[in-house]
Design a protein around this motif. Structure first.
Motif, short mmCIF file in Angstrom:
data_model
loop_
_atom_site.label_atom_id
_atom_site.label_comp_id
_atom_site.label_asym_id
_atom_site.label_seq_id
_atom_site.Cartn_x
_atom_site.Cartn_y
_atom_site.Cartn_z
N ALA A 157 0.83 -1.23 0.21
CA ALA A 157 0.14 0.09 0.15
C ALA A 157 0.88 1.26 -0.05
CB ALA A 157 -0.86 0.09 1.11
N ASP A 175 -9.18 1.52 1.96
CA ASP A 175 -9.52 -0.08 1.65
C ASP A 175 -7.95 -0.46 0.67
OD1 ASP A 175 -11.62 0.08 3.01
OD2 ASP A 175 -12.83 0.11 1.02
N LEU A 176 -7.55 -1.63 1.07
CA LEU A 176 -6.54 -2.23 0.46
C LEU A 176 -7.26 -3.24 -0.58
CD1 LEU A 176 -3.39 -2.84 0.36
CD2 LEU A 176 -3.92 -5.02 1.49
N LEU A 226 -4.01 1.24 -2.35
CA LEU A 226 -4.99 1.71 -0.97
C LEU A 226 -5.70 2.78 -1.78
CD1 LEU A 226 -5.26 2.19 1.99
CD2 LEU A 226 -3.52 3.82 1.91
N PRO A 229 -8.40 6.69 0.46
CA PRO A 229 -7.62 6.82 1.70
C PRO A 229 -8.38 8.15 2.54
CG PRO A 229 -6.29 7.83 -0.04
CD PRO A 229 -7.41 7.03 -0.63
N ILE A 249 -6.40 0.53 7.63
CA ILE A 249 -6.71 -0.04 6.47
C ILE A 249 -7.39 -1.14 6.52
CG2 ILE A 249 -5.36 -0.87 4.42
CD1 ILE A 249 -2.90 0.57 5.27
#
Length: 316
Positions: A157, A175-176, A226, A229, A249
């Motif tokens: 990320a 979110d990853l 990522l 964010p 995350i």
């Protein structure tokens, strides 16, 4: 006494003709028009062969506790601080090296055995005259999928934020997500990207250059990024206070694209073909019944004999 119909059954009737007759030719043509056109219609309507399919899966993601940090300072030109979990990188930084306090915690929110969230916090000590204007941060992860094919890779990320006003804290919540340039296989083991994102054993500065790391990472057909964010830049740092990075995350459920196997393709094509074939069977059954009942082609009608009587006739 009144009589009621208690039982009924249709009477079968056969039609006989030679194999070289018009009736035989008509039956052959009707059979061909019954089974071949549905195949052509299904094929020409596109999507007959399933070339790509999707499924949902919660990936198995674990933070590898590998970090590379570059903090941009101002207003000094070329002012920056750096640190990583790779000793070779730290030795290259000289006076720009600054060791932070790092804490990380992963949570399994739904108790399914797979981690759902990473809480990452980094506190970078600063001198009173140092002011942070930007952050570049890399976190690495182990990423695995198991439902169809077994896919294992090391991913990352990347977070980059810069502001005109010196800050005291950067808060990130995202979110990853998985990014695919090509679908996965439906079975087997795929470990082509199970290699370190950062070559932490290299003594050369080029291997730690962010442009080199990002460029090599983007050459992959499957990566993680990522997303959303939503960086929040907080200002107003006290003179002795550290600069803080707070990151949350999440590891969400992914829609995975894959290449279907042979039997899945056949099943998908068969469903389309049969759904059209049923209509043609119904139509041509009535056409054949009309043609033979009305003697459009010459045949000899005969009453169909029950199976028992037919066997007696052969024996006699």
């Amino acid at each position: 006494m009144a009589l009621y119909e208690l039982f009924s059954h249709p009477t079968e009737r056969g039609y006989r003709a030679g194999l070289c007759s018009k009736a035989a030719l008509f039956l052959l043509l009707a059979t061909a028009l019954t089974y071949i056109p549905p195949l052509l219609v299904a094929f020409r309507s596109h999507g007959f062969w399933l070339k790509r399919s999707n499924y949902e899966e919660q990936p198995t993601v674990r933070f590898q506790h590998q970090v590379l940090l570059v903090v941009l300072l101002g207003p000094e030109r070329d002012g920056f601080l750096a640190w990583s979990t790779f000793p070779a990188f730290n030795r290259l930084q000289g006076d720009h090296l600054r060791i932070p306090l790092v804490s990380a915690r992963e949570e399994d929110n739904n108790q399914d055995g797979k981690m759902d969230t990473l809480h990452f916090k980094l506190e970078l000590p600063l001198q009173p005259a140092e002011h942070v204007l930007g952050v570049q941060l890399i976190l690495t992860f182990s990423y695995q999928l198991h439902r169809m094919s077994t896919f294992v890779m090391q991913s990352m990320a990347f977070l980059q934020s810069s502001f005109a006003i010196p800050g005291s804290q950067l808060y990130v919540n995202g979110d990853l997500r998985l990014q695919q340039k090509q679908p996965l296989s439906y079975s087997g083991l795929d470990v082509r990207y199970n290699v370190s994102v950062i070559n932490g054993t290299s003594p050369f500065a080029h291997d730690y250059d962010l442009t080199h790391i990002i460029a090599a990472y983007q050459e992959r057909n499957i990566t993680t990024i990522l997303t959303d964010p939503n960086p929040i830049w907080l200002v107003g740092r006290a003179a002795e206070a550290p600069f803080v990075i707070n990151a949350v995350i999440r590891y969400p459920v992914e829609v995975i694209s894959y290449l279907p196997g042979f039997w899945e393709m056949i099943k998908f094509a068969w469903i389309q073909y049969v759904s059209i074939l049923l209509i043609f069977l119904w139509v041509f059954e009535r056409i054949k019944r009309f043609v033979f009942q009305n003697q459009v082609v010459t045949t000899i009608p005969v009453a169909a004999m029950p199976q028992g009587e037919l066997r007696k006739e052969h024996i006699s």
